[in-house]
Write a protein that holds these residues in place. Structure first.
Motif, PDB file in Angstrom:
ATOM      1  N   PHE A 133      31.151  41.563  32.142  1.00 51.43           N
ATOM      2  CA  PHE A 133      32.610  41.505  32.108  1.00 51.43           C
ATOM      3  C   PHE A 133      33.089  41.404  33.547  1.00 51.43           C
ATOM      4  N   TRP A 134      34.118  40.590  33.783  1.00 49.95           N
ATOM      5  CA  TRP A 134      34.772  40.532  35.078  1.00 49.95           C
ATOM      6  C   TRP A 134      36.171  41.097  34.929  1.00 49.95           C
ATOM      7  N   LEU A 135      36.604  41.853  35.906  1.00 45.48           N
ATOM      8  CA  LEU A 135      37.946  42.411  35.901  1.00 45.48           C
ATOM      9  C   LEU A 135      38.442  42.561  37.326  1.00 45.48           C
ATOM     10  N   ILE A 136      39.738  42.793  37.445  1.00 47.03           N
ATOM     11  CA  ILE A 136      40.372  43.011  38.746  1.00 47.03           C
ATOM     12  C   ILE A 136      40.983  44.402  38.731  1.00 47.03           C
ATOM     13  N   SER A 137      40.765  45.148  39.811  1.00 52.17           N
ATOM     14  CA  SER A 137      41.390  46.468  39.944  1.00 52.17           C
ATOM     15  C   SER A 137      41.506  46.815  41.424  1.00 52.17           C
ATOM     16  N   GLU A 138      42.642  47.341  41.797  1.00 54.70           N
ATOM     17  CA  GLU A 138      42.844  47.779  43.172  1.00 54.70           C
ATOM     18  C   GLU A 138      41.807  48.845  43.543  1.00 54.70           C
ATOM     19  N   ALA A 139      41.316  48.796  44.751  1.00 52.79           N
ATOM     20  CA  ALA A 139      40.260  49.709  45.202  1.00 52.79           C
ATOM     21  C   ALA A 139      40.734  51.161  45.289  1.00 52.79           C
ATOM     22  N   GLU A 140      42.040  51.379  45.427  1.00 52.21           N
ATOM     23  CA  GLU A 140      42.561  52.738  45.619  1.00 52.21           C
ATOM     24  C   GLU A 140      42.864  53.467  44.312  1.00 52.21           C
ATOM     25  N   THR A 141      42.753  52.790  43.183  1.00 51.22           N
ATOM     26  CA  THR A 141      43.044  53.468  41.918  1.00 51.22           C
ATOM     27  C   THR A 141      42.017  54.574  41.680  1.00 51.22           C
TER      28      THR A 141
ATOM     29  N   VAL B 107      26.848  48.971  34.194  1.00 50.71           N
ATOM     30  CA  VAL B 107      26.924  49.334  35.605  1.00 50.71           C
ATOM     31  C   VAL B 107      27.915  48.385  36.269  1.00 50.71           C
ATOM     32  N   ILE B 108      28.849  48.959  37.031  1.00 53.50           N
ATOM     33  CA  ILE B 108      29.897  48.163  37.664  1.00 53.50           C
ATOM     34  C   ILE B 108      29.672  48.060  39.162  1.00 53.50           C
ATOM     35  N   ARG B 109      30.091  46.926  39.713  1.00 55.13           N
ATOM     36  CA  ARG B 109      30.022  46.745  41.161  1.00 55.13           C
ATOM     37  C   ARG B 109      31.161  45.836  41.590  1.00 55.13           C
ATOM     38  N   GLN B 110      31.562  46.014  42.816  1.00 52.26           N
ATOM     39  CA  GLN B 110      32.592  45.166  43.397  1.00 52.26           C
ATOM     40  C   GLN B 110      31.922  43.889  43.887  1.00 52.26           C
ATOM     41  N   LEU B 111      32.489  42.743  43.552  1.00 50.16           N
ATOM     42  CA  LEU B 111      31.905  41.465  43.940  1.00 50.16           C
ATOM     43  C   LEU B 111      32.359  41.052  45.334  1.00 50.16           C
TER      44      LEU B 111
ATOM     45  N   ALA C 236      33.555  32.685  42.501  1.00 46.24           N
ATOM     46  CA  ALA C 236      33.281  32.092  41.187  1.00 46.24           C
ATOM     47  C   ALA C 236      33.919  32.920  40.073  1.00 46.24           C
ATOM     48  N   ALA C 237      33.770  34.233  40.135  1.00 49.03           N
ATOM     49  CA  ALA C 237      34.350  35.108  39.105  1.00 49.03           C
ATOM     50  C   ALA C 237      35.874  35.039  39.135  1.00 49.03           C
ATOM     51  N   ARG C 238      36.460  35.066  40.322  1.00 50.49           N
ATOM     52  CA  ARG C 238      37.927  35.016  40.441  1.00 50.49           C
ATOM     53  C   ARG C 238      38.467  33.699  39.890  1.00 50.49           C
ATOM     54  N   ASN C 239      37.808  32.585  40.201  1.00 45.93           N
ATOM     55  CA  ASN C 239      38.259  31.288  39.693  1.00 45.93           C
ATOM     56  C   ASN C 239      38.245  31.256  38.170  1.00 45.93           C
TER      57      ASN C 239
ATOM     58  N   THR D 154      47.277  38.109  42.970  1.00 48.07           N
ATOM     59  CA  THR D 154      46.726  39.370  43.478  1.00 48.07           C
ATOM     60  C   THR D 154      45.518  39.141  44.371  1.00 48.07           C
ATOM     61  N   LYS D 155      45.383  40.020  45.318  1.00 51.23           N
ATOM     62  CA  LYS D 155      44.206  40.022  46.199  1.00 51.23           C
ATOM     63  C   LYS D 155      43.313  41.228  45.900  1.00 51.23           C
ATOM     64  N   ALA D 156      43.611  41.922  44.806  1.00 48.78           N
ATOM     65  CA  ALA D 156      42.803  43.088  44.416  1.00 48.78           C
ATOM     66  C   ALA D 156      41.348  42.663  44.213  1.00 48.78           C
ATOM     67  N   PRO D 157      40.415  43.570  44.457  1.00 51.12           N
ATOM     68  CA  PRO D 157      38.994  43.238  44.320  1.00 51.12           C
ATOM     69  C   PRO D 157      38.599  42.831  42.900  1.00 51.12           C
ATOM     70  N   MET D 158      37.602  41.955  42.835  1.00 49.47           N
ATOM     71  CA  MET D 158      36.961  41.566  41.576  1.00 49.47           C
ATOM     72  C   MET D 158      35.784  42.499  41.349  1.00 49.47           C
ATOM     73  N   TRP D 159      35.628  42.903  40.105  1.00 51.26           N
ATOM     74  CA  TRP D 159      34.540  43.786  39.700  1.00 51.26           C
ATOM     75  C   TRP D 159      33.733  43.111  38.607  1.00 51.26           C
ATOM     76  N   GLU D 160      32.461  43.469  38.537  1.00 50.10           N
ATOM     77  CA  GLU D 160      31.570  42.954  37.509  1.00 50.10           C
ATOM     78  C   GLU D 160      30.874  44.124  36.830  1.00 50.10           C
ATOM     79  N   ILE D 161      30.997  44.180  35.510  1.00 47.22           N
ATOM     80  CA  ILE D 161      30.243  45.162  34.723  1.00 47.22           C
ATOM     81  C   ILE D 161      29.036  44.439  34.138  1.00 47.22           C
ATOM     82  N   VAL D 162      27.856  44.819  34.579  1.00 42.74           N
ATOM     83  CA  VAL D 162      26.629  44.311  33.978  1.00 42.74           C
ATOM     84  C   VAL D 162      26.419  45.133  32.706  1.00 42.74           C
ATOM     85  N   ILE D 163      26.533  44.456  31.575  1.00 39.96           N
ATOM     86  CA  ILE D 163      26.468  45.142  30.281  1.00 39.96           C
ATOM     87  C   ILE D 163      25.020  45.502  29.975  1.00 39.96           C
ATOM     88  N   ASN D 164      24.780  46.774  29.671  1.00 34.41           N
ATOM     89  CA  ASN D 164      23.442  47.224  29.305  1.00 34.41           C
ATOM     90  C   ASN D 164      23.305  47.501  27.814  1.00 34.41           C
ATOM     91  N   GLU D 165      24.434  47.812  27.158  1.00 38.54           N
ATOM     92  CA  GLU D 165      24.377  48.124  25.736  1.00 38.54           C
ATOM     93  C   GLU D 165      25.709  47.792  25.084  1.00 38.54           C
TER      94      GLU D 165
END
Length: 143
Positions: A43-51, A85-89, A96-99, A111-122
């Motif tokens: 999953f790709w999502l956007i969220s501000e780093a300070e939240t 498991v999530i990580r900031q891209l 690529a994810a943002r596009n 928005t310029k908020a960071p892009m995040w990627e959740i590597v789905i395990n289950e």
């Protein structure tokens, strides 16, 4: 051996657009617009780093959540529980994810908020339209 996410789960994930995201200990939850990438099983999502949830995700990247449409009819309930498991891209992966994300959610272009990627395990999907309590399960190999 194929470890594809079952087609029924993929179809559902592509139709929805909001996931709940629980992070940290003690846990904190948020709702986020997401884009499902079937090929990468993420999953790709956007969220501000300070939240609050982003600060927790950076400290402890193990996350879980749900994706569900709302219905009052119990026989029409469909939903997915996930863990990953999530990580900031960054760099090319972030571009690529943002596009792709902006194609689905054009308002995100502002928005310029960071892009995040959740590597789905289950994944576990409940689909009462297939019979009460019908389930589909998927587990990433090696998990």
């Amino acid at each position: 051996m194929d470890n594809s996410i079952p087609a029924a789960i993929c179809r559902y994930l592509k139709k929805q657009h909001v996931l709940s995201l629980c992070a940290g200990v003690p846990p904190w939850c948020a709702n986020c617009f997401y884009l499902f990438n079937e090929e990468r099983q993420v999953f790709w999502l956007i969220s501000e780093a300070e939240t609050r949830h982003s600060v927790l995700m950076l400290a402890q990247p193990q996350v879980a959540g749900t994706i569900s449409a709302q219905t009052r009819n119990i026989m029409l309930i469909k939903g997915v529980q996930y863990q990953g498991v999530i990580r900031q891209l960054s760099d090319e992966q972030e571009i690529a994810a943002r596009n792709a994300y902006v194609r689905r959610f054009p308002v995100a272009m502002k928005t310029k908020a960071p892009m995040w990627e959740i590597v789905i395990n289950e994944l576990k999907m409940t689909d009462n339209t297939q019979g009460f309590g019908s389930k589909h399960h998927w587990l990433r190999k090696g998990e």
